[in-house]
Design a protein around this motif. Structure first.
Motif, PDB file in Angstrom:
ATOM      1  N   ALA A  42       0.850  -1.193   0.000  1.00 36.80           N
ATOM      2  CA  ALA A  42       0.000   0.000   0.000  1.00 36.80           C
ATOM      3  C   ALA A  42       0.886   1.245   0.000  1.00 36.80           C
ATOM      4  N   PHE A  43       0.575   2.190  -0.880  1.00 37.57           N
ATOM      5  CA  PHE A  43       1.368   3.418  -0.948  1.00 37.57           C
ATOM      6  C   PHE A  43       1.334   4.164   0.383  1.00 37.57           C
ATOM      7  N   GLU A  44       0.201   4.096   1.086  1.00 34.67           N
ATOM      8  CA  GLU A  44       0.083   4.795   2.370  1.00 34.67           C
ATOM      9  C   GLU A  44       1.150   4.347   3.358  1.00 34.67           C
ATOM     10  N   ASP A  45       1.610   3.103   3.228  1.00 31.18           N
ATOM     11  CA  ASP A  45       2.619   2.566   4.150  1.00 31.18           C
ATOM     12  C   ASP A  45       4.044   2.947   3.752  1.00 31.18           C
ATOM     13  N   GLN A  46       4.179   3.639   2.625  1.00 28.70           N
ATOM     14  CA  GLN A  46       5.531   3.946   2.122  1.00 28.70           C
ATOM     15  C   GLN A  46       5.896   5.418   2.294  1.00 28.70           C
ATOM     16  N   GLY A  47       5.103   6.114   3.099  1.00 27.17           N
ATOM     17  CA  GLY A  47       5.417   7.509   3.378  1.00 27.17           C
ATOM     18  C   GLY A  47       4.640   8.464   2.490  1.00 27.17           C
ATOM     19  N   LYS A  48       4.545   9.694   2.952  1.00 28.48           N
ATOM     20  CA  LYS A  48       3.836  10.726   2.203  1.00 28.48           C
ATOM     21  C   LYS A  48       4.634  11.095   0.950  1.00 28.48           C
ATOM     22  N   LEU A  81      -4.389   7.692  -5.907  1.00 30.18           N
ATOM     23  CA  LEU A  81      -4.288   9.041  -6.472  1.00 30.18           C
ATOM     24  C   LEU A  81      -5.612   9.784  -6.339  1.00 30.18           C
ATOM     25  N   SER A  82      -6.717   9.057  -6.447  1.00 25.59           N
ATOM     26  CA  SER A  82      -8.035   9.667  -6.268  1.00 25.59           C
ATOM     27  C   SER A  82      -8.232  10.153  -4.829  1.00 25.59           C
ATOM     28  N   ASN A  83      -7.644   9.415  -3.899  1.00 24.10           N
ATOM     29  CA  ASN A  83      -7.750   9.784  -2.477  1.00 24.10           C
ATOM     30  C   ASN A  83      -6.774  10.885  -2.087  1.00 24.10           C
ATOM     31  N   HIS A  84      -5.800  11.152  -2.949  1.00 28.53           N
ATOM     32  CA  HIS A  84      -4.765  12.152  -2.644  1.00 28.53           C
ATOM     33  C   HIS A  84      -4.623  13.084  -3.848  1.00 28.53           C
ATOM     34  N   THR A  85      -5.625  13.902  -4.052  1.00 22.98           N
ATOM     35  CA  THR A  85      -5.675  14.751  -5.248  1.00 22.98           C
ATOM     36  C   THR A  85      -4.636  15.863  -5.245  1.00 22.98           C
TER      37      THR A  85
END
Length: 361
Positions: A42-48, A81-85
């Motif tokens: 998950a990208f969320e687990d790889q840092g902002k 990407l949709s969740n982090h526009t």
């Protein structure tokens, strides 16, 4: 360090060709950390991340053709990407999709009204979706496609076969065309190909060997080849050696104003920041034909590529965060009244078209 990060994903093959040390150095000099993303996590687990830089073309192509694993991966990326526009995407996935289909992007080029008056065109083309020879001949006639033709897979990425071409000289041999494919009238161009690579508003031109001149014939068998065999800087293909009756001391001159016009259209109509395209010059009319476009090509010979890339990323972020005036996708004035980059810049210098190279991935 500001704490800003650029998340990068590309295939192992492209990663191995990239100079990561130079990329990290350029990122750091612009205040960014570099994060090599893992699509299995998950990208969320790889840092902002603030910027998503990718070459997902092969995965997108596989997903669109029914590969369930690729489809799940792309779906996860798109959901993230949709969740982090607020993330800047280089380049947006929907824009990249346009270049996965040759028929689609040829149609965009063909429909560009400004090209005709500028002496720019894409050669007549048609799509074969059936193996019915009579129907395909009819489609060619309707679309004005004339022999000899280059036959190319409709899907421009996703497999080795995407770069396998066939040169066909007559109706008798049309059976070698395997649908879905695009057939395109071959333009004689004296075996010279011009590769143009751009990063935002900065571009570089290289000259490469290409196919020699060919003519329609009832006697010639189809010629099968890959673009890499013929068009790399160090290619020694016999297909690039002009026949004696075609040899000439007259060299067709590349017109940079036409190149700039093509870049503007690709940026405006397709919406890409990182792309390359191939141009050949019709040896009769001198008109410039766009015969291929590539997403995020290999920039091996692009001077100071990473610095230009980071500058371009910052320009893109500034553009998205402001109400600055934009004309043909070129900055005219920033919000403080400063001119950023009014016009396209040839970072290789004018008329520096020596044969040297990059391998298109």
């Amino acid at each position: 360090m500001s704490g800003k990060s650029i998340g990068v994903w590309m295939s192992d093959k492209k990663s191995q060709k990239l100079n990561w040390k130079e990329l990290i150095k350029a990122c750091n000099s612009h205040g960014y950390n570099l994060v090599k993303l893992d699509l299995e996590r998950a990208f969320e687990d790889q840092g902002k991340i603030d910027v998503f830089l990718h070459k997902l073309t092969d995965l997108i192509a596989a997903a669109d053709q029914g590969d369930s694993k690729a489809a799940k991966t792309i779906s996860r990326v798109e959901q993230y990407l949709s969740n982090h526009t607020n993330i800047t995407v280089i380049d947006p996935l929907d824009n990249v999709r346009i270049l996965l289909n040759r028929y689609s992007y040829y149609s965009i080029l063909q429909d560009e009204s400004s090209f005709k008056s500028l002496g720019i065109f894409t050669p007549a083309f048609a799509e074969f979706t059936t193996s019915n020879i009579e129907r395909n001949i009819e489609i060619m006639r309707e679309r004005g496609v004339r022999f000899p033709i280059i036959c190319k897979p409709t899907i421009a990425h996703g497999s080795k076969s995407a770069h396998e071409m066939v040169l066909i000289f007559n109706e008798r041999e049309l059976s070698v065309a395997k649908p879905p494919c695009v057939v395109q009238s071959f333009v004689n161009h004296n075996a010279v190909l011009h590769k143009v690579f751009f990063v935002g508003n900065r571009y570089h031109i290289c000259e490469r060997p290409s196919l020699k001149n060919f003519y329609a014939s009832d006697d010639l068998d189809p010629i099968f080849y890959t673009t890499g065999e013929v068009c790399k800087a160090d290619s020694q293909s016999t297909l690039s050696i002009l026949d004696p009756y075609d040899e000439t001391d007259i060299k067709m001159t590349l017109n940079e104003e036409k190149i700039k016009a093509i870049i503007r259209v690709i940026r405006k109509k397709i919406g890409l920041i990182l792309a390359g395209f191939d141009v050949v010059i019709d040896n009769v009319t001198g008109n410039h034909a766009v015969i291929d476009i590539n997403v995020f090509p290999s920039y091996d010979n692009f001077p100071n590529f990473f610095e230009h890339l980071l500058d371009c990323i910052e320009d893109t972020i500034q553009k998205s965060n402001s109400d600055c005036c934009l004309e043909d996708n070129e900055w005219i004035e920033d919000c403080g009244g400063n001119h950023r980059h009014n016009g396209l810049i040839n970072i290789g210098g004018s008329h520096n078209y020596e044969v040297m190279g990059m391998n298109i991935m």
